[in-house]
Design a protein around this motif. Structure first.
Motif, PDB file in Angstrom:
ATOM      1  N   ARG A  53       0.867  -1.179   0.000  1.00 41.16           N
ATOM      2  CA  ARG A  53       0.000   0.000   0.000  1.00 41.16           C
ATOM      3  C   ARG A  53       0.897   1.221   0.000  1.00 41.16           C
ATOM      4  N   HIS A  54       0.535   2.196  -0.827  1.00 39.43           N
ATOM      5  CA  HIS A  54       1.373   3.386  -0.977  1.00 39.43           C
ATOM      6  C   HIS A  54       0.953   4.489  -0.012  1.00 39.43           C
ATOM      7  N   ILE A  55       1.932   5.238   0.433  1.00 38.48           N
ATOM      8  CA  ILE A  55       1.667   6.440   1.210  1.00 38.48           C
ATOM      9  C   ILE A  55       0.893   7.398   0.316  1.00 38.48           C
ATOM     10  N   LYS A  56      -0.108   8.045   0.877  1.00 39.66           N
ATOM     11  CA  LYS A  56      -0.910   9.001   0.107  1.00 39.66           C
ATOM     12  C   LYS A  56       0.011  10.103  -0.421  1.00 39.66           C
ATOM     13  N   GLY A  57      -0.038  10.316  -1.725  1.00 42.58           N
ATOM     14  CA  GLY A  57       0.820  11.304  -2.366  1.00 42.58           C
ATOM     15  C   GLY A  57       1.994  10.700  -3.117  1.00 42.58           C
ATOM     16  N   THR A  58       2.092   9.362  -3.102  1.00 36.41           N
ATOM     17  CA  THR A  58       3.173   8.691  -3.821  1.00 36.41           C
ATOM     18  C   THR A  58       3.020   8.937  -5.319  1.00 36.41           C
ATOM     19  N   ASP A  59       4.115   9.310  -5.963  1.00 40.05           N
ATOM     20  CA  ASP A  59       4.092   9.584  -7.402  1.00 40.05           C
ATOM     21  C   ASP A  59       4.272   8.333  -8.247  1.00 40.05           C
TER      22      ASP A  59
END
Length: 125
Positions: A53-59
Protein backbone atom coordinates in the motif's frame (compact mmCIF):
# COMPACT_ATOMS: atom_id res chain seq x y z
CA UNK A 1 43.13 -16.10 23.14
CA UNK A 2 44.54 -13.56 20.68
CA UNK A 3 42.66 -15.27 17.84
CA UNK A 4 39.35 -15.05 19.77
CA UNK A 5 39.89 -11.35 20.45
CA UNK A 6 40.71 -10.71 16.80
CA UNK A 7 37.54 -12.52 15.67
CA UNK A 8 35.38 -10.59 18.17
CA UNK A 9 36.95 -7.29 17.11
CA UNK A 10 36.33 -8.08 13.44
CA UNK A 11 32.69 -9.01 14.11
CA UNK A 12 32.15 -5.79 16.07
CA UNK A 13 33.66 -3.76 13.23
CA UNK A 14 31.50 -5.43 10.56
CA UNK A 15 28.35 -5.09 12.68
CA UNK A 16 29.10 -1.40 13.25
CA UNK A 17 29.48 -0.80 9.52
CA UNK A 18 26.01 -2.18 8.89
CA UNK A 19 24.44 0.48 11.13
CA UNK A 20 26.17 3.52 9.60
CA UNK A 21 23.89 5.82 7.66
CA UNK A 22 24.97 6.40 4.07
CA UNK A 23 26.26 9.93 3.39
CA UNK A 24 24.55 10.21 -0.02
CA UNK A 25 21.00 10.18 1.42
CA UNK A 26 19.35 12.16 4.21
CA UNK A 27 16.88 10.44 6.49
CA UNK A 28 13.55 12.07 7.20
CA UNK A 29 11.01 11.18 9.88
CA UNK A 30 7.38 10.36 9.15
CA UNK A 31 6.29 13.69 10.66
CA UNK A 32 8.85 15.62 8.58
CA UNK A 33 7.75 13.86 5.40
CA UNK A 34 4.10 14.50 6.21
CA UNK A 35 4.77 18.24 6.70
CA UNK A 36 6.78 18.34 3.48
CA UNK A 37 3.95 16.63 1.56
CA UNK A 38 1.47 19.19 2.90
CA UNK A 39 3.63 22.20 2.03
CA UNK A 40 5.31 21.29 -1.25
CA UNK A 41 4.89 19.28 -4.43
CA UNK A 42 7.54 16.59 -4.00
CA UNK A 43 8.58 13.50 -5.96
CA UNK A 44 7.75 10.54 -3.68
CA UNK A 45 8.78 7.02 -4.70
CA UNK A 46 7.80 3.69 -3.16
CA UNK A 47 10.68 1.26 -3.77
CA UNK A 48 9.50 -1.71 -1.69
CA UNK A 49 9.21 -5.14 -3.27
CA UNK A 50 6.80 -6.71 -3.41
CA UNK A 51 4.52 -3.76 -3.96
CA UNK A 52 2.68 -2.54 -0.86
CA UNK A 53 0.00 0.00 0.00
CA UNK A 54 1.37 3.39 -0.98
CA UNK A 55 1.67 6.44 1.21
CA UNK A 56 -0.91 9.00 0.11
CA UNK A 57 0.82 11.30 -2.37
CA UNK A 58 3.17 8.69 -3.82
CA UNK A 59 4.09 9.58 -7.40
CA UNK A 60 5.47 6.28 -8.61
CA UNK A 61 6.46 2.74 -7.68
CA UNK A 62 9.96 1.66 -8.75
CA UNK A 63 11.46 -1.57 -7.37
CA UNK A 64 14.56 -0.74 -5.33
CA UNK A 65 16.67 -3.13 -7.39
CA UNK A 66 15.47 -1.83 -10.80
CA UNK A 67 16.05 1.91 -10.45
CA UNK A 68 18.31 2.22 -13.50
CA UNK A 69 15.71 0.50 -15.71
CA UNK A 70 13.15 3.19 -14.78
CA UNK A 71 15.38 6.22 -15.21
CA UNK A 72 13.01 7.61 -17.86
CA UNK A 73 10.34 7.99 -15.13
CA UNK A 74 12.62 10.03 -12.86
CA UNK A 75 13.06 13.82 -12.92
CA UNK A 76 15.49 14.94 -15.59
CA UNK A 77 16.97 17.56 -13.26
CA UNK A 78 19.30 15.51 -11.06
CA UNK A 79 19.09 18.12 -8.28
CA UNK A 80 15.34 17.58 -7.87
CA UNK A 81 14.61 16.30 -4.36
CA UNK A 82 13.55 12.65 -4.47
CA UNK A 83 11.88 11.13 -1.41
CA UNK A 84 12.06 7.35 -1.06
CA UNK A 85 10.43 4.79 1.17
CA UNK A 86 10.05 1.04 1.54
CA UNK A 87 8.54 -1.01 4.36
CA UNK A 88 11.23 -0.29 6.94
CA UNK A 89 14.17 1.57 5.36
CA UNK A 90 16.89 -0.66 3.84
CA UNK A 91 15.40 -0.88 0.34
CA UNK A 92 15.12 2.92 0.36
CA UNK A 93 18.83 3.17 1.13
CA UNK A 94 19.62 0.71 -1.68
CA UNK A 95 17.50 2.71 -4.13
CA UNK A 96 19.21 5.93 -2.98
CA UNK A 97 22.59 4.37 -3.71
CA UNK A 98 21.47 3.51 -7.25
CA UNK A 99 20.09 7.01 -7.75
CA UNK A 100 23.32 8.52 -6.45
CA UNK A 101 25.31 6.40 -8.90
CA UNK A 102 23.04 7.79 -11.66
CA UNK A 103 23.96 11.34 -10.61
CA UNK A 104 21.04 12.31 -8.34
CA UNK A 105 22.20 14.38 -5.38
CA UNK A 106 19.13 15.48 -3.39
CA UNK A 107 17.90 12.21 -1.88
CA UNK A 108 15.76 11.52 1.18
CA UNK A 109 14.74 8.20 2.74
CA UNK A 110 11.83 7.81 5.16
CA UNK A 111 13.38 6.61 8.40
CA UNK A 112 11.56 3.44 9.45
CA UNK A 113 9.70 3.34 6.12
CA UNK A 114 5.99 2.64 5.80
CA UNK A 115 6.07 1.03 9.26
CA UNK A 116 6.98 4.39 10.82
CA UNK A 117 4.34 6.11 8.67
CA UNK A 118 1.72 3.61 9.85
CA UNK A 119 2.82 3.95 13.47
CA UNK A 120 2.41 7.74 13.21
CA UNK A 121 -1.19 7.18 12.08
CA UNK A 122 -0.69 8.80 8.69
CA UNK A 123 -2.67 8.13 5.50
CA UNK A 124 -2.18 5.48 2.83
CA UNK A 125 -3.87 5.38 -0.56
Amino acid sequence: MKKSCAVIAMLAFVAGCNFQKPDYVKTISADELNRTLQNADIFLVDVHTPQQRHIKGTDIFIPYDDVAKHQDKLPQDKNTPIYLYCESGPMGNAAARSLYELGYRNLFNLEGGAKAWRKAGLAFE
